[in-house]
Design an enzyme around this catalytic site. Structure first.
Site, PDB file in Angstrom:
ATOM      1  CB  SER A   1      -0.877   0.039   1.253  1.00 25.96           C
ATOM      2  OG  SER A   1      -1.806  -0.993   1.221  1.00 25.96           O
TER       3      SER A   1
ATOM      4  CG  ASP B   1      -5.115  -7.070   2.386  1.00 26.78           C
ATOM      5  OD1 ASP B   1      -6.228  -7.211   1.838  1.00 26.78           O
ATOM      6  OD2 ASP B   1      -4.397  -6.069   2.193  1.00 26.78           O
TER       7      ASP B   1
ATOM      8  CE  LYS C   1     -10.400  -6.821   0.478  1.00 28.12           C
ATOM      9  NZ  LYS C   1      -9.991  -5.431   0.369  1.00 28.12           N
TER      10      LYS C   1
HETATM   11  C1  S3P Z   1      -5.544  -1.352   0.179  1.00 27.17           C
HETATM   12  C2  S3P Z   1      -6.779  -1.399   0.799  1.00 27.17           C
HETATM   13  C3  S3P Z   1      -7.514  -2.652   1.016  1.00 27.17           C
HETATM   14  C4  S3P Z   1      -6.604  -3.884   0.903  1.00 27.17           C
HETATM   15  C5  S3P Z   1      -5.712  -3.810  -0.294  1.00 27.17           C
HETATM   16  C6  S3P Z   1      -4.843  -2.568  -0.262  1.00 27.17           C
HETATM   17  C7  S3P Z   1      -4.906  -0.039  -0.042  1.00 27.17           C
HETATM   18  O1  S3P Z   1      -8.520  -2.773   0.029  1.00 27.17           O
HETATM   19  O2  S3P Z   1      -7.370  -5.054   0.864  1.00 27.17           O
HETATM   20  O3  S3P Z   1      -4.870  -4.948  -0.347  1.00 27.17           O
HETATM   21  O4  S3P Z   1      -3.711   0.005  -0.371  1.00 27.17           O
HETATM   22  O5  S3P Z   1      -5.595   0.979   0.149  1.00 27.17           O
HETATM   23  P1  S3P Z   1      -9.976  -2.108   0.208  1.00 27.17           P
HETATM   24  O6  S3P Z   1      -9.826  -0.645   0.157  1.00 27.17           O
HETATM   25  O7  S3P Z   1     -10.775  -2.640  -0.948  1.00 27.17           O
HETATM   26  O8  S3P Z   1     -10.490  -2.615   1.532  1.00 27.17           O
END
Ligand code: S3P
Length: 430
Positions: A24, A316, A343
Site C-alpha cells: 500500500s 488482507d 478481493k
Molecule cells: C488497500 C486497501 C484494502 C486492501 C488492499 C490494499 C490499499 O482494500 O485489501 O490490499 O492500499 O488501500 P480495500 O480498500 O478494498 O479494503
C-alpha cells in the site's frame, strides 16, 4: 498451468528476516512522488507486479521514473507536466492502482482508458465511480462504468463530503486524490477507520490535510514537493511467517523493520487475544509511519470470535488467519467481513474450498467463516485461483500437511512477494 509440489519438511521456522516493502505504501509513494514537483527517492520499494503497474501508469503519462531493485527515483514537473497517454493503461491485478488512479484521472485534463486482468475486470468500481461522478467526473465503461475497462474524460472537479458505504481505504484514497485536483475542500467521513497511509504520506510531501477521528479533509490545488521515502516492511507479508511460526512446534522468529501502523495491526491484536507469544518493539518512525520488530514463538492458541472494527485493520490477513484457526481447538468465528468477497478472488469461497480440500472443516457464511479445529491437514492439489495471498496461504499450509501439496499457479505470489519461497527457506535453515 505451472504447478509446484511442496513436500512435508517438518522443520520449525527460526531466525530473523526482513520482509519486502509495504504494498500500500509503495503504491502511494509512486503516486505522490509523481504528483510532487522535483525529485523523490524511494528505498525498500516493493518490487511486486502490482506496484510496477502504478509505476507504468505514471510513465505512460510522461513522468520520469527510474527503477532499480528496491530503489526508485522520480523526477516530476508535477501534475501540470502529465501528458495524455497514447494507449490504454493496464493495471494488471491491482485493485489499489485501479481505485486510486481513477480518482486522479478523473481530475486530469485529458482522456484515458484503463483495463486489468480477468480478476480485476470482475471487481467492483462503482464504489469509486459514484463519489467521483458526484464531484463532476465523466466516467464510462462496462455496466455503466462499474466494471473495467473504463474510460475517463478528465474534468474540473468540485470537492464533496462523502460517507463511503463500504469500508475501503482504496475508495477513501481515490476520493482524496481527486480532492487534491478539485475546487474547494473534499471530506471523507468513515464509519470505521481504514488504513491511513494516504493521509500520512500527503503530509510527508508537504501537503495540507486535516484528520479528526474518522473525518479527513483535503484542499484542492495544493503544491507538493519531492522528498525521500523509506518504505516499511509489509505487515501483510510478515503475517504469513508469523502464522507459520504459530503452526509449527518449536518455531521462533523475528521479523525486522515491519510497518506497525495501528490501522494495519489487527492481526497482532487478534493473535494476542488468542494467547500468542508476541513481542512487538517499535524502533523508529519514518515519514510518520511506525516501524519495529515482531518476535513470535510457537504456542497453542485459543479459538475466538472476530468481528467489528478490527476487520478493516486486518482485511488482507483472513486467508492466513483461517489456516491458523484450523489448528486451534474449538470454533473460530469470523463475522462482518463481507468485503472478503470482493478481493482478488471471493476470499470466503476460495479459502473454504482450499482448506477443506486439504482436510480442514471450514464453513463459509455470508460475511465470514466458521472454522472448526483442530483438523489434521492431509494435502492434495489446490489452486491459488490467481490470488497471491491464497498462493502464500497454501505454501504455509504445506508446512503442516502430512502429504505433498501441489500448488497450481505459484507465480501469482509475485504480485506482492517475489522472493517469498527464498525467504521461507531462510527461516527453515537450522
Ligand atoms: C488497500 C486497501 C484494502 C486492501 C488492499 C490494499 C490499499 O482494500 O485489501 O490490499 O492500499 O488501500 P480495500 O480498500 O478494498 O479494503
Amino acid at each position: 498451468m505451472k504447478k509446484v509440489t511442496l513436500k512435508p519438511v517438518n522443520v520449525p521456522l527460526t531466525g530473523n528476516l526482513s520482509v519486502p516493502g509495504d504494498k500500500s505504501i509503495s503504491h502511494r509513494a509512486i503516486i505522490f512522488g509523481s504528483l510532487a514537483r522535483g525529485k523523490t527517492k524511494i528505498s525498500n520499494f516493493l518490487n511486486g507486479e502490482d506496484c510496477l503497474m502504478t509505476i507504468k501508469a505514471f510513465q505512460s503519462m510522461g513522468v520520469k521514473i527510474d527503477h532499480k531493485d528496491d530503489n526508485v527515483v522520480i523526477d516530476s514537473e508535477g501534475v501540470t507536466g502529465f501528458k495524455e497517454p497514447l494507449e490504454p493503461i493496464y493495471f494488471g491485478n491491482s485493485g489499489t492502482t485501479a481505485r486510486l488512479m481513477l480518482g486522479l484521472l478523473a481530475g486530469l485534463p485529458f482522456h484515458t482508458t484503463v483495463y486489468g486482468d480477468p480478476s480485476l475486470t470482475k471487481r467492483p468500481m462503482d464504489r469509486i465511480r459514484d463519489p467521483l461522478i458526484e464531484m463532476g467526473a465523466k466516467i464510462d465503461g462496462r455496466n455503466n462504468g462499474s466494471l473495467l475497462p473504463i474510460a475517463v474524460r478528465g474534468q474540473s472537479l468540485t470537492g464533496i463530503t462523502f460517507k463511503p458505504p463500504v469500508k475501503s481505504a482504496q475508495v477513501k484514497s481515490g476520493v482524496l486524490l481527486a480532492g487534491l485536483l478539485a475546487e474547494g475542500e473534499t471530506t471523507v467521513i468513515e464509519t470505521t477507520k481504514t488504513r491511513d497511509h494516504t493521509e500520512t504520506m500527503l503530509s510527508a510531501f508537504g501537503g495540507e490535510i486535516t484528520v479528526n477521528g474518522n473525518t479527513v479533509t483535503v484542499k484542492g490545488n495544493q503544491s507538493l514537493t519531492g522528498t525521500e521515502i523509506e518504505i516499511p516492511g509489509d505487515i501483510s507479508s510478515a503475517a504469513f511467517f508469523i502464522v507459520g511460526a504459530l503452526l509449527v512446534p518449536g518455531s521462533q522468529i523475528t521479523i525486522k523493520n515491519v510497518g506497525l501502523n495501528p490501522t494495519r495491526t489487527g492481526l497482532l491484536d487478534v493473535l494476542n487475544q488468542m494467547g500468542a507469544n508476541l513481542k512487538i518493539v517499535e524502533t523508529r518512525r519514518i515519514g510518520g509511519e511506525p516501524i519495529g520488530d515482531i518476535t513470535v514463538q510457537y504456542r497453542e492458541l485459543n479459538a475466538i470470535e472476530i468481528d467489528g472494527d478490527v476487520i478493516p485493520r486486518m482485511i488482507d490477513e483472513f486467508p492466513i488467519l483461517a489456516l491458523l484457526a484450523t489448528q486451534i481447538e474449538g470454533k473460530t468465528i469470523i463475522r462482518d467481513a463481507e468485503e472478503l468477497r470482493h478481493k482478488e478472488t471471493d476470499r470466503i469461497s476460495s479459502v473454504v474450498n482450499i482448506l477443506n480440500t486439504l482436510g480442514a472443516k471450514v464453513k463459509g457464511t455470508d460475511d465470514g467463516m466458521i472454522i472448526e479445529g483442530k483438523s489434521p491437514l492431509i494435502g492434495g492439489e489446490v489452486n491459488s485461483d490467481g490470488d497471491h495471498r491464497l498462493g502464500m496461504m497454501i505454501a504455509i499450509a504445506s508446512l503442516i500437511c502430512q502429504e505433498d501439496v501441489t500448488l497450481v499457479d505459484p507465480d501469482v505470489i509475485n504480485i506482492s512477494y517475489p522472493n517469498f519461497f527464498d525467504d521461507l527457506k531462510k527461516l527453515q535453515m537450522i
